[in-house]
Design a protein around this motif. Structure first.
Motif, PDB file in Angstrom:
ATOM      1  N   GLY A 168     -84.107  -5.326  11.259  1.00 56.38           N
ATOM      2  CA  GLY A 168     -84.480  -5.495  12.648  1.00 56.38           C
ATOM      3  C   GLY A 168     -85.064  -6.904  12.962  1.00 56.38           C
ATOM      4  N   ASP A 169     -85.490  -7.198  14.284  1.00 50.94           N
ATOM      5  CA  ASP A 169     -85.904  -8.500  14.686  1.00 50.94           C
ATOM      6  C   ASP A 169     -87.241  -8.976  14.127  1.00 50.94           C
ATOM      7  OD1 ASP A 169     -83.426  -8.920  15.865  1.00 50.94           O
ATOM      8  OD2 ASP A 169     -84.176  -8.662  17.887  1.00 50.94           O
ATOM      9  N   VAL A 170     -87.646 -10.178  14.075  1.00 56.20           N
ATOM     10  CA  VAL A 170     -88.772 -10.613  13.694  1.00 56.20           C
ATOM     11  C   VAL A 170     -89.913 -10.537  14.612  1.00 56.20           C
ATOM     12  CG1 VAL A 170     -90.258 -12.741  13.002  1.00 56.20           C
ATOM     13  CG2 VAL A 170     -87.991 -12.692  12.472  1.00 56.20           C
ATOM     14  N   VAL A 171     -91.044  -9.762  14.313  1.00 58.72           N
ATOM     15  CA  VAL A 171     -92.028  -9.465  15.094  1.00 58.72           C
ATOM     16  C   VAL A 171     -93.318 -10.284  14.954  1.00 58.72           C
ATOM     17  CG1 VAL A 171     -93.706  -7.768  15.652  1.00 58.72           C
ATOM     18  CG2 VAL A 171     -91.460  -6.897  14.976  1.00 58.72           C
ATOM     19  N   GLN A 209     -92.976  -9.706   9.254  1.00 53.03           N
ATOM     20  CA  GLN A 209     -92.941  -8.421   9.882  1.00 53.03           C
ATOM     21  C   GLN A 209     -91.744  -8.290  10.706  1.00 53.03           C
ATOM     22  OE1 GLN A 209     -96.402  -7.379  12.129  1.00 53.03           O
ATOM     23  NE2 GLN A 209     -95.512  -5.504  12.807  1.00 53.03           N
ATOM     24  N   LEU A 210     -90.898  -7.279  10.348  1.00 53.64           N
ATOM     25  CA  LEU A 210     -89.790  -6.933  11.146  1.00 53.64           C
ATOM     26  C   LEU A 210     -90.020  -5.812  11.794  1.00 53.64           C
ATOM     27  CD1 LEU A 210     -86.944  -7.935   8.727  1.00 53.64           C
ATOM     28  CD2 LEU A 210     -88.040  -9.383  10.383  1.00 53.64           C
ATOM     29  N   GLN A 211     -88.923  -5.502  12.762  1.00 58.34           N
ATOM     30  CA  GLN A 211     -89.172  -4.344  13.465  1.00 58.34           C
ATOM     31  C   GLN A 211     -89.212  -2.860  12.477  1.00 58.34           C
ATOM     32  OE1 GLN A 211     -85.481  -4.359  15.540  1.00 58.34           O
ATOM     33  NE2 GLN A 211     -86.635  -5.066  17.627  1.00 58.34           N
ATOM     34  N   ASN A 212     -88.714  -2.961  11.217  1.00 62.21           N
ATOM     35  CA  ASN A 212     -88.799  -1.635  10.611  1.00 62.21           C
ATOM     36  C   ASN A 212     -89.144  -1.812   9.093  1.00 62.21           C
ATOM     37  OD1 ASN A 212     -87.801   0.257  12.617  1.00 62.21           O
ATOM     38  ND2 ASN A 212     -85.733  -0.727  12.356  1.00 62.21           N
ATOM     39  N   HIS A 269     -90.974   0.034   6.226  1.00 61.82           N
ATOM     40  CA  HIS A 269     -90.714   0.049   4.936  1.00 61.82           C
ATOM     41  C   HIS A 269     -91.476  -1.457   4.255  1.00 61.82           C
ATOM     42  CE1 HIS A 269     -87.308   2.687   4.910  1.00 61.82           C
ATOM     43  NE2 HIS A 269     -87.003   2.264   5.945  1.00 61.82           N
ATOM     44  N   VAL A 270     -92.081  -1.210   3.056  1.00 64.92           N
ATOM     45  CA  VAL A 270     -92.703  -2.227   2.445  1.00 64.92           C
ATOM     46  C   VAL A 270     -91.584  -2.767   1.364  1.00 64.92           C
ATOM     47  CG1 VAL A 270     -94.556  -2.595   1.008  1.00 64.92           C
ATOM     48  CG2 VAL A 270     -94.777  -1.038   2.590  1.00 64.92           C
ATOM     49  N   ILE A 271     -91.533  -4.222   1.759  1.00 67.35           N
ATOM     50  CA  ILE A 271     -90.498  -4.833   0.461  1.00 67.35           C
ATOM     51  C   ILE A 271     -91.162  -6.099  -0.088  1.00 67.35           C
ATOM     52  CG2 ILE A 271     -88.546  -6.368   0.865  1.00 67.35           C
ATOM     53  CD1 ILE A 271     -87.638  -4.310   3.208  1.00 67.35           C
ATOM     54  N   ASP A 272     -90.492  -6.438  -1.194  1.00 63.32           N
ATOM     55  CA  ASP A 272     -91.080  -7.641  -1.921  1.00 63.32           C
ATOM     56  C   ASP A 272     -89.783  -8.420  -2.140  1.00 63.32           C
ATOM     57  OD1 ASP A 272     -93.702  -7.089  -1.673  1.00 63.32           O
ATOM     58  OD2 ASP A 272     -94.061  -7.317  -3.954  1.00 63.32           O
ATOM     59  N   ILE A 281     -80.498   3.060   5.916  1.00 60.98           N
ATOM     60  CA  ILE A 281     -81.767   2.626   6.992  1.00 60.98           C
ATOM     61  C   ILE A 281     -81.281   3.138   8.459  1.00 60.98           C
ATOM     62  CG2 ILE A 281     -83.054   0.942   8.015  1.00 60.98           C
ATOM     63  CD1 ILE A 281     -83.644   1.589   4.995  1.00 60.98           C
ATOM     64  N   LYS A 282     -80.117   2.697   8.819  1.00 60.19           N
ATOM     65  CA  LYS A 282     -79.659   3.165  10.158  1.00 60.19           C
ATOM     66  C   LYS A 282     -79.640   4.662  10.462  1.00 60.19           C
ATOM     67  CE  LYS A 282     -75.371   2.581  13.049  1.00 60.19           C
ATOM     68  NZ  LYS A 282     -74.052   2.282  13.064  1.00 60.19           N
ATOM     69  N   ASN A 283     -79.126   5.401   9.343  1.00 61.28           N
ATOM     70  CA  ASN A 283     -79.186   6.967   9.566  1.00 61.28           C
ATOM     71  C   ASN A 283     -80.628   7.728   9.299  1.00 61.28           C
ATOM     72  OD1 ASN A 283     -76.195   6.683  10.070  1.00 61.28           O
ATOM     73  ND2 ASN A 283     -75.880   6.464   7.988  1.00 61.28           N
ATOM     74  N   GLN A 284     -81.356   7.002   8.860  1.00 61.85           N
ATOM     75  CA  GLN A 284     -82.645   7.619   8.817  1.00 61.85           C
ATOM     76  C   GLN A 284     -83.216   8.398  10.085  1.00 61.85           C
ATOM     77  OE1 GLN A 284     -85.319   4.604   7.246  1.00 61.85           O
ATOM     78  NE2 GLN A 284     -85.023   5.198   5.103  1.00 61.85           N
ATOM     79  N   SER A 285     -83.708   9.440  10.002  1.00 60.30           N
ATOM     80  CA  SER A 285     -84.191  10.271  11.129  1.00 60.30           C
ATOM     81  C   SER A 285     -85.379   9.595  11.872  1.00 60.30           C
ATOM     82  CB  SER A 285     -84.091  11.677  10.869  1.00 60.30           C
ATOM     83  OG  SER A 285     -85.368  11.933   9.898  1.00 60.30           O
ATOM     84  N   ALA A 286     -86.243   9.234  11.086  1.00 54.38           N
ATOM     85  CA  ALA A 286     -87.469   8.611  11.637  1.00 54.38           C
ATOM     86  C   ALA A 286     -87.305   7.165  11.276  1.00 54.38           C
ATOM     87  CB  ALA A 286     -88.552   9.329  11.236  1.00 54.38           C
TER      88      ALA A 286
END
Length: 321
Positions: A198-201, A218-221, A153-156, A144-149
């Motif tokens: 990332g942090d909680v939005v 909802q987190l930052q990413n 993400h959608v997570i369950d 996740i850290k190395n993704q260019s953009a």
């Protein structure tokens, strides 16, 4: 070789700590628990001094420090959640580092006070966040850290760990003592997800019951639908057919994230990091403590728009009421 004392040695998680002390070639000098079903000590440290009364345990540690010049270096804390705060303070008063099971404390302000106390001490407060040491989770974080953009993400997240009626007669079934579902079984996963995405939005709670909880985070990413349960009635059919009472699954962008293996030695790895000076401190765990606190104090809303599918299951009556 380091000297250890362990509080809560009769508890469920204590054997992992005892094993970690043994694996790292250290010594367990003293242990405490009001309950005396602690025969497991014989398999690891038969010479450990065991106490069922806190006052005598306290006196023994003081004697080791002042009279025998053999002080305790670390106090491992496996006691009920609501006692962690007091027992961490006890460790520092004995000039020892603390190693505390999750959750470190139940309320954010307790963590902030511990930070102030730690700043005045020469010792450190460490917390067990073993999922951060899982090889698959470390690899996911790097990916996740190395993704260019930056993707959203959608997570369950689904975690079901069945508990019988005994649970409600114990401290774990008391909200004021355990912190409820989110603190007792969910906090490691919340910490892991915040650490990676990332942090909680924003957070929405759809369900907050004695035996299950669910919501959307909802987190930052990432957008995360989560469901936690201790009720075996919520297990999927596949788990029931295999005779399993635990079901753990995370899907990321509709792909199952596999991390079911590799849990065996994570406490030992945690101890290795702590002893080498690289343990996770209070600031590392504060965000998940804040989230768990906020979740249990948030009024659930109706199931509209996006929600975890298992949140629709009928709610069970509390077995003690």
């Amino acid at each position: 070789m380091k000297n250890f004392a362990l509080m809560g040695v009769a508890g469920f998680v204590a054997p992992r700590h005892i094993q970690a002390i043994k694996d790292t070639k250290n010594e367990l000098l003293a242990a405490f628990d009001p309950n005396d079903s602690v025969g497991i000590i014989d398999s690891y440290f038969p010479k450990t001094h065991f106490f069922t009364e806190f006052e005598r345990f306290d006196r023994h540690l003081e004697n080791l420090r002042l009279e025998k010049n053999n002080p305790i270096d670390y106090v491992s804390i496996c006691t009920p959640n609501y006692l962690h705060d007091a027992h961490v303070r006890f460790a520092l008063r004995n000039n020892a580092d603390a190693i505390c099971e999750k959750p470190l404390v139940l309320n954010p302000w307790n963590a902030e006070k511990l930070m102030a106390i730690e700043a005045q001490s020469s010792n450190k407060i460490n917390t067990i966040l073993q999922l951060r040491l899982h090889p698959s989770i470390i690899a996911l974080k790097e990916k996740i850290k190395n993704q260019s953009a930056k993707e959203n993400h959608v997570i369950d997240l689904t975690y079901i760990t069945s508990r019988g009626n005994w649970y409600y007669a114990s401290w774990k079934g008391a909200l004021e003592k355990s912190g409820g579902i989110c603190s007792n079984i969910g906090i490691h996963f919340f910490d892991m997800l915040i650490w990676i995405f990332g942090d909680v939005v924003k957070s929405t709670v759809h369900l907050m019951e004695h035996d299950r909880a669910s919501g959307v985070l909802q987190l930052q990413n990432a957008n995360i639908r989560w469901f936690l349960s201790i009720n075996s009635d919520t297990l999927p059919e596949s788990a029931i057919k295999e005779g399993k009472r635990t079901f753990r699954e995370i899907t990321i962008d509709n792909e199952k994230f596999e991390f079911s293996e590799g849990f065996t030695d994570l406490h030992t790895e945690s101890y290795k990091h702590i002893i080498s000076g690289n343990g996770f401190g209070i600031s590392e765990t504060l965000k998940s403590i804040e989230l768990a606190h906020d979740l249990r104090h948030t009024k659930p809303v109706a199931l509209t728009n996006d929600f975890h599918p298992l949140a629709k299951l009928p709610v069970s009556k509390h077995p003690f009421f």
